[in-house]
Design a protein around this motif. Structure first.
Motif, PDB file in Angstrom:
ATOM      1  N   VAL A  31     -14.680 -26.347  -6.968  1.00  0.00           N
ATOM      2  CA  VAL A  31     -15.484 -25.299  -7.575  1.00  0.00           C
ATOM      3  C   VAL A  31     -16.479 -24.891  -6.498  1.00  0.00           C
ATOM      4  N   VAL A  32     -16.498 -23.595  -6.171  1.00  0.00           N
ATOM      5  CA  VAL A  32     -17.349 -23.127  -5.069  1.00  0.00           C
ATOM      6  C   VAL A  32     -18.367 -22.108  -5.564  1.00  0.00           C
ATOM      7  N   ASP A  33     -19.490 -22.094  -4.881  1.00  0.00           N
ATOM      8  CA  ASP A  33     -20.505 -21.072  -5.118  1.00  0.00           C
ATOM      9  C   ASP A  33     -19.956 -19.776  -4.525  1.00  0.00           C
ATOM     10  N   PRO A  34     -19.772 -18.739  -5.340  1.00  0.00           N
ATOM     11  CA  PRO A  34     -19.116 -17.527  -4.843  1.00  0.00           C
ATOM     12  C   PRO A  34     -20.004 -16.602  -4.012  1.00  0.00           C
ATOM     13  N   THR A  35     -21.253 -16.969  -3.769  1.00  0.00           N
ATOM     14  CA  THR A  35     -22.161 -16.054  -3.071  1.00  0.00           C
ATOM     15  C   THR A  35     -21.711 -15.716  -1.653  1.00  0.00           C
ATOM     16  N   ALA A  36     -20.997 -16.611  -0.992  1.00  0.00           N
ATOM     17  CA  ALA A  36     -20.563 -16.346   0.388  1.00  0.00           C
ATOM     18  C   ALA A  36     -19.151 -15.772   0.470  1.00  0.00           C
ATOM     19  N   LEU A  37     -18.541 -15.500  -0.677  1.00  0.00           N
ATOM     20  CA  LEU A  37     -17.186 -14.973  -0.674  1.00  0.00           C
ATOM     21  C   LEU A  37     -17.234 -13.452  -0.580  1.00  0.00           C
ATOM     22  N   ASN A  38     -16.556 -12.934   0.426  1.00  0.00           N
ATOM     23  CA  ASN A  38     -16.510 -11.480   0.625  1.00  0.00           C
ATOM     24  C   ASN A  38     -15.250 -11.142   1.416  1.00  0.00           C
TER      25      ASN A  38
ATOM     26  N   CYS B 286      -4.300 -15.276  -7.141  1.00  0.00           N
ATOM     27  CA  CYS B 286      -4.834 -14.416  -8.200  1.00  0.00           C
ATOM     28  C   CYS B 286      -4.605 -12.947  -7.860  1.00  0.00           C
ATOM     29  N   HIS B 287      -4.921 -12.111  -8.820  1.00  0.00           N
ATOM     30  CA  HIS B 287      -4.952 -10.668  -8.607  1.00  0.00           C
ATOM     31  C   HIS B 287      -6.093 -10.370  -7.628  1.00  0.00           C
ATOM     32  N   PRO B 288      -5.949  -9.355  -6.772  1.00  0.00           N
ATOM     33  CA  PRO B 288      -7.004  -9.045  -5.799  1.00  0.00           C
ATOM     34  C   PRO B 288      -8.386  -8.859  -6.412  1.00  0.00           C
ATOM     35  N   ASP B 289      -8.464  -8.389  -7.645  1.00  0.00           N
ATOM     36  CA  ASP B 289      -9.767  -8.198  -8.298  1.00  0.00           C
ATOM     37  C   ASP B 289     -10.510  -9.509  -8.529  1.00  0.00           C
ATOM     38  N   ARG B 290      -9.790 -10.639  -8.515  1.00  0.00           N
ATOM     39  CA  ARG B 290     -10.423 -11.929  -8.813  1.00  0.00           C
ATOM     40  C   ARG B 290     -10.474 -12.859  -7.597  1.00  0.00           C
ATOM     41  N   ARG B 291     -10.313 -12.319  -6.424  1.00  0.00           N
ATOM     42  CA  ARG B 291     -10.249 -13.149  -5.218  1.00  0.00           C
ATOM     43  C   ARG B 291     -11.571 -13.814  -4.840  1.00  0.00           C
ATOM     44  N   PHE B 292     -12.679 -13.394  -5.427  1.00  0.00           N
ATOM     45  CA  PHE B 292     -13.972 -13.994  -5.111  1.00  0.00           C
ATOM     46  C   PHE B 292     -14.430 -14.952  -6.206  1.00  0.00           C
ATOM     47  N   GLY B 293     -13.483 -15.557  -6.905  1.00  0.00           N
ATOM     48  CA  GLY B 293     -13.789 -16.458  -8.007  1.00  0.00           C
ATOM     49  C   GLY B 293     -14.246 -17.831  -7.546  1.00  0.00           C
ATOM     50  N   MET B 294     -14.547 -18.684  -8.497  1.00  0.00           N
ATOM     51  CA  MET B 294     -15.127 -19.999  -8.222  1.00  0.00           C
ATOM     52  C   MET B 294     -14.108 -21.118  -8.101  1.00  0.00           C
ATOM     53  N   SER B 295     -12.896 -20.960  -8.624  1.00  0.00           N
ATOM     54  CA  SER B 295     -11.878 -22.019  -8.602  1.00  0.00           C
ATOM     55  C   SER B 295     -10.948 -21.846  -7.412  1.00  0.00           C
TER      56      SER B 295
ATOM     57  N   MET C   7     -12.036 -28.261 -18.923  1.00  0.00           N
ATOM     58  CA  MET C   7     -11.397 -28.158 -20.228  1.00  0.00           C
ATOM     59  C   MET C   7     -11.231 -26.714 -20.691  1.00  0.00           C
ATOM     60  N   ALA C   8     -12.083 -25.815 -20.236  1.00  0.00           N
ATOM     61  CA  ALA C   8     -11.991 -24.410 -20.652  1.00  0.00           C
ATOM     62  C   ALA C   8     -10.834 -23.740 -19.913  1.00  0.00           C
ATOM     63  N   GLU C   9     -10.130 -22.844 -20.592  1.00  0.00           N
ATOM     64  CA  GLU C   9      -8.990 -22.159 -19.971  1.00  0.00           C
ATOM     65  C   GLU C   9      -9.436 -21.272 -18.815  1.00  0.00           C
ATOM     66  N   PHE C  10     -10.432 -20.456 -19.021  1.00  0.00           N
ATOM     67  CA  PHE C  10     -10.962 -19.583 -17.971  1.00  0.00           C
ATOM     68  C   PHE C  10     -12.481 -19.717 -17.963  1.00  0.00           C
ATOM     69  N   PRO C  11     -13.002 -20.819 -17.415  1.00  0.00           N
ATOM     70  CA  PRO C  11     -14.438 -21.082 -17.533  1.00  0.00           C
ATOM     71  C   PRO C  11     -15.317 -19.985 -16.934  1.00  0.00           C
ATOM     72  N   ALA C  12     -14.886 -19.385 -15.851  1.00  0.00           N
ATOM     73  CA  ALA C  12     -15.709 -18.360 -15.202  1.00  0.00           C
ATOM     74  C   ALA C  12     -15.806 -17.087 -16.035  1.00  0.00           C
ATOM     75  N   HIS C  13     -14.955 -16.955 -17.040  1.00  0.00           N
ATOM     76  CA  HIS C  13     -15.043 -15.804 -17.941  1.00  0.00           C
ATOM     77  C   HIS C  13     -15.968 -16.088 -19.117  1.00  0.00           C
ATOM     78  N   LEU C  14     -16.351 -17.359 -19.297  1.00  0.00           N
ATOM     79  CA  LEU C  14     -17.123 -17.752 -20.470  1.00  0.00           C
ATOM     80  C   LEU C  14     -18.623 -17.851 -20.204  1.00  0.00           C
ATOM     81  N   LEU C  15     -18.996 -18.050 -18.950  1.00  0.00           N
ATOM     82  CA  LEU C  15     -20.395 -18.010 -18.513  1.00  0.00           C
ATOM     83  C   LEU C  15     -20.425 -17.230 -17.203  1.00  0.00           C
ATOM     84  N   ASP C  16     -21.554 -16.612 -16.909  1.00  0.00           N
ATOM     85  CA  ASP C  16     -21.713 -15.916 -15.634  1.00  0.00           C
ATOM     86  C   ASP C  16     -21.669 -16.911 -14.487  1.00  0.00           C
ATOM     87  N   ALA C  17     -21.238 -16.449 -13.332  1.00  0.00           N
ATOM     88  CA  ALA C  17     -21.182 -17.302 -12.144  1.00  0.00           C
ATOM     89  C   ALA C  17     -22.553 -17.893 -11.840  1.00  0.00           C
TER      90      ALA C  17
END
Length: 192
Positions: A170-177, A113-122, A71-81
């Motif tokens: 929705v993925v755990d971003p810890t393995a994204l690099n 997404c923009h390259p700066d956000r490529r390791f996001g959760m969605s 429901m949130a527009e950008f949930p990953a911006h509203l709480l830390d990963a």
């Protein structure tokens, strides 16, 4: 400014002097949803975070985490990963908000997404939907499309049957690099 309909809040829900949500007692999923609907859509993550674990047990009501996320527009911006991962892990893997078995094999997913956000959760299983997100990369022109193979243990939830129809993992971003996330389509030229 927070837009609420406090007169629609469930009895016992209030905000303290610091602005944190509190609830007198234990909340079930239906009551939580009623409270969430009385708020601006981007206040749902704060509501969940403030009420967990004292007033809402997400292991008992796992659907509330996916509900708030979608429901949130950008949930990953509203709480830390880290906070999102903790909430999703406590809820257990869900599909459309219901407990489910994780896939047994890695899933190929895409993110526009923009390259700066490529390791996001969605992420989505639909490359065309990822392209749609890349083309509308708000505030930054157009974005790239990225691909990753996500192992089952890093899949937190699958959300598709909501109003967005995004085939979202929705993925755990810890393995994204830079080794696990590869660009598959560069940004399209901006069209005015």
């Amino acid at each position: 400014m927070l837009h609420t309909r406090e007169n629609w809040w469930p009895p016992g829900l209030y905000r303290d002097e610091a602005g944190y949500y509190l609830y007198d007692g234990t909340m079930d999923a239906e009551t939580f949803s009623q409270a969430r609907r009385s708020l601006n859509r981007n206040e749902g993550p704060a509501l969940l975070y403030d009420l967990y674990p004292r007033s809402i047990d997400v292991a008992e009501h796992p659907g509330v985490v996916a509900e708030v996320w979608c429901m949130a527009e950008f949930p990953a911006h509203l709480l830390d990963a880290d906070d999102w991962v903790m909430l999703f892990e406590e809820a257990g893997y869900t599909e459309d908000g219901k407990p489910a078995r994780r896939p047994r094999e890695s899933v190929t997913v895409y993110r526009g997404c923009h390259p700066d956000r490529r390791f996001g959760m969605s992420w989505t299983t639909d490359p065309e939907r990822a392209q749609w997100f890349a083309d509308r990369d708000l505030g930054r022109g157009t974005g790239d499309v990225y691909q990753a193979e996500i192992s089952p243990g890093l899949l937190l939830a699958y959300i598709h049957e909501d109003h967005r129809q995004e085939a979202e993992y929705v993925v755990d971003p810890t393995a994204l690099n830079n080794e696990t996330v590869k660009m598959v389509r560069p940004a399209r030229p901006f069209q005015s």
